[in-house]
Design a protein around this motif. Structure first.
Motif, PDB file in Angstrom:
ATOM      1  N   GLN A 296      47.317  37.553  37.799  1.00  0.00           N
ATOM      2  CA  GLN A 296      48.076  38.192  36.731  1.00  0.00           C
ATOM      3  C   GLN A 296      47.369  37.974  35.399  1.00  0.00           C
ATOM      4  OE1 GLN A 296      52.069  36.639  37.012  1.00  0.00           O
ATOM      5  NE2 GLN A 296      52.279  37.317  39.124  1.00  0.00           N
ATOM      6  N   ASP A 297      47.432  38.969  34.539  1.00  0.00           N
ATOM      7  CA  ASP A 297      46.800  38.934  33.220  1.00  0.00           C
ATOM      8  C   ASP A 297      45.280  38.840  33.286  1.00  0.00           C
ATOM      9  OD1 ASP A 297      49.346  39.012  32.002  1.00  0.00           O
ATOM     10  OD2 ASP A 297      49.537  36.849  32.221  1.00  0.00           O
ATOM     11  N   PHE A 298      44.687  39.274  34.398  1.00  0.00           N
ATOM     12  CA  PHE A 298      43.233  39.306  34.506  1.00  0.00           C
ATOM     13  C   PHE A 298      42.703  40.348  33.521  1.00  0.00           C
ATOM     14  CE2 PHE A 298      39.125  40.457  36.337  1.00  0.00           C
ATOM     15  CZ  PHE A 298      38.608  39.205  36.627  1.00  0.00           C
ATOM     16  N   PRO A 299      41.606  40.075  32.785  1.00  0.00           N
ATOM     17  CA  PRO A 299      41.092  41.056  31.821  1.00  0.00           C
ATOM     18  C   PRO A 299      40.611  42.326  32.529  1.00  0.00           C
ATOM     19  CG  PRO A 299      39.651  39.122  31.935  1.00  0.00           C
ATOM     20  CD  PRO A 299      40.832  38.838  32.801  1.00  0.00           C
ATOM     21  N   LEU A 300      41.195  43.450  32.161  1.00  0.00           N
ATOM     22  CA  LEU A 300      40.874  44.725  32.797  1.00  0.00           C
ATOM     23  C   LEU A 300      40.031  45.599  31.875  1.00  0.00           C
ATOM     24  CD1 LEU A 300      44.359  45.540  34.377  1.00  0.00           C
ATOM     25  CD2 LEU A 300      42.418  44.356  35.421  1.00  0.00           C
ATOM     26  N   GLY A 301      39.232  46.482  32.480  1.00  0.00           N
ATOM     27  CA  GLY A 301      38.427  47.419  31.717  1.00  0.00           C
ATOM     28  C   GLY A 301      37.197  46.815  31.075  1.00  0.00           C
ATOM     29  N   VAL A 302      36.709  45.686  31.607  1.00  0.00           N
ATOM     30  CA  VAL A 302      35.535  45.015  31.034  1.00  0.00           C
ATOM     31  C   VAL A 302      34.497  44.758  32.127  1.00  0.00           C
ATOM     32  CG1 VAL A 302      36.850  43.937  29.163  1.00  0.00           C
ATOM     33  CG2 VAL A 302      36.572  42.715  31.323  1.00  0.00           C
ATOM     34  N   THR A 303      33.262  44.491  31.712  1.00  0.00           N
ATOM     35  CA  THR A 303      32.196  44.161  32.669  1.00  0.00           C
ATOM     36  C   THR A 303      31.841  42.679  32.644  1.00  0.00           C
ATOM     37  OG1 THR A 303      30.487  44.689  31.052  1.00  0.00           O
ATOM     38  CG2 THR A 303      31.194  46.478  32.526  1.00  0.00           C
ATOM     39  N   ALA A 304      32.434  41.945  31.710  1.00  0.00           N
ATOM     40  CA  ALA A 304      32.198  40.498  31.610  1.00  0.00           C
ATOM     41  C   ALA A 304      33.395  39.875  30.911  1.00  0.00           C
ATOM     42  CB  ALA A 304      30.918  40.217  30.831  1.00  0.00           C
ATOM     43  N   GLY A 305      33.620  38.597  31.185  1.00  0.00           N
ATOM     44  CA  GLY A 305      34.728  37.896  30.541  1.00  0.00           C
ATOM     45  C   GLY A 305      35.029  36.601  31.255  1.00  0.00           C
ATOM     46  N   THR A 306      36.178  36.032  30.939  1.00  0.00           N
ATOM     47  CA  THR A 306      36.629  34.787  31.556  1.00  0.00           C
ATOM     48  C   THR A 306      38.111  34.900  31.856  1.00  0.00           C
ATOM     49  OG1 THR A 306      34.980  33.475  30.376  1.00  0.00           O
ATOM     50  CG2 THR A 306      36.876  32.301  31.228  1.00  0.00           C
ATOM     51  N   TYR A 307      38.492  34.382  33.010  1.00  0.00           N
ATOM     52  CA  TYR A 307      39.909  34.330  33.388  1.00  0.00           C
ATOM     53  C   TYR A 307      40.252  32.872  33.660  1.00  0.00           C
ATOM     54  CZ  TYR A 307      44.154  34.849  36.174  1.00  0.00           C
ATOM     55  OH  TYR A 307      45.429  34.744  36.674  1.00  0.00           O
ATOM     56  N   SER A 308      41.276  32.371  32.990  1.00  0.00           N
ATOM     57  CA  SER A 308      41.776  31.015  33.226  1.00  0.00           C
ATOM     58  C   SER A 308      43.289  31.097  33.300  1.00  0.00           C
ATOM     59  CB  SER A 308      41.366  30.059  32.101  1.00  0.00           C
ATOM     60  OG  SER A 308      39.972  29.905  32.082  1.00  0.00           O
TER      61      SER A 308
END
Length: 197
Positions: A97-109
């Motif tokens: 849930q709340d995973f960053p969408l619409g991007v090619t790079a990032g961080t999920y915590s």
């Protein structure tokens, strides 16, 4: 000799990867190195991720940096449980849930409460006795048996661009760090005593 020291230093740095925020040193920790080559079927994506999951019995702490994806993110989750370790596909167990969408790079915590049914895919709960306790037990058992993987889906690869199998990553004990330090010191001392060629 310099190459040996470089390899040992790299090994020490790899072992010292930080635990997710809130994780205790004795909690079971799992890591996954996600890539396109591990997808089913494999693909040529340059994307990658080093996923760290810490299970402390009450929650799953996830730290998931990702980069270089071909497509933009559409979803990410833990799949569980395959019929054999490190092979096959499995249904979604825990959507991120709340995973960053619409991007090619990032961080999920995120901290995912293992006792909260809202964090599980409803079909996964139903398949494991219809209770959150059954789902949590199946998830932990699947992760322990290397039958669970993390997957990131993108616009370029709707069925999954990168995935990685979750495997146990024990945190070295203090005595192991001490032995590594003594070994490195010994190697450095030996390299200084060698006659110049």
């Amino acid at each position: 000799m310099k190459r040996v020291l470089s390899v040992l230093a790299l090994a020490a740095a790899s072992a010292a990867i930080a635990l997710p925020a809130g994780a205790a040193p004795n909690d079971p920790t799992y890591r996954a190195v996600a890539s396109g080559a591990l997808e089913s079927p494999p693909n040529a994506s340059p994307g990658s991720s080093l996923v760290t999951i810490d299970l402390n019995g009450k929650q799953m702490l996830v730290d998931m940096p990702f980069r270089d994806l071909d497509g933009t993110t559409t979803a990410a989750h833990v799949h569980c449980c395959t019929s054999s370790a490190f092979t096959g596909t499995a249904p979604v167990a825990v959507p991120f849930q709340d995973f960053p969408l619409g991007v090619t790079a990032g961080t999920y915590s995120n901290a995912i409460a293992l006792g909260d049914e809202a964090f599980y895919d409803p079909a996964f709960v139903k398949a494991h006795g219809g209770t959150v306790q059954g789902a949590a037990s199946a998830l932990v058992d699947g992760i322990d048996a290397n039958e669970a993987y993390v997957n990131i889906h993108t616009s370029a690869y709707p069925n999954g661009e990168i995935r990685g199998w979750l495997v146990a990553a024990p945190v070295p004990e203090t005595a192991e760090w001490a032995m590594l330090a003594v070994g490195l010191a010994g190697l450095m001392w030996m390299s200084r005593r060698r006659p110049a060629v």
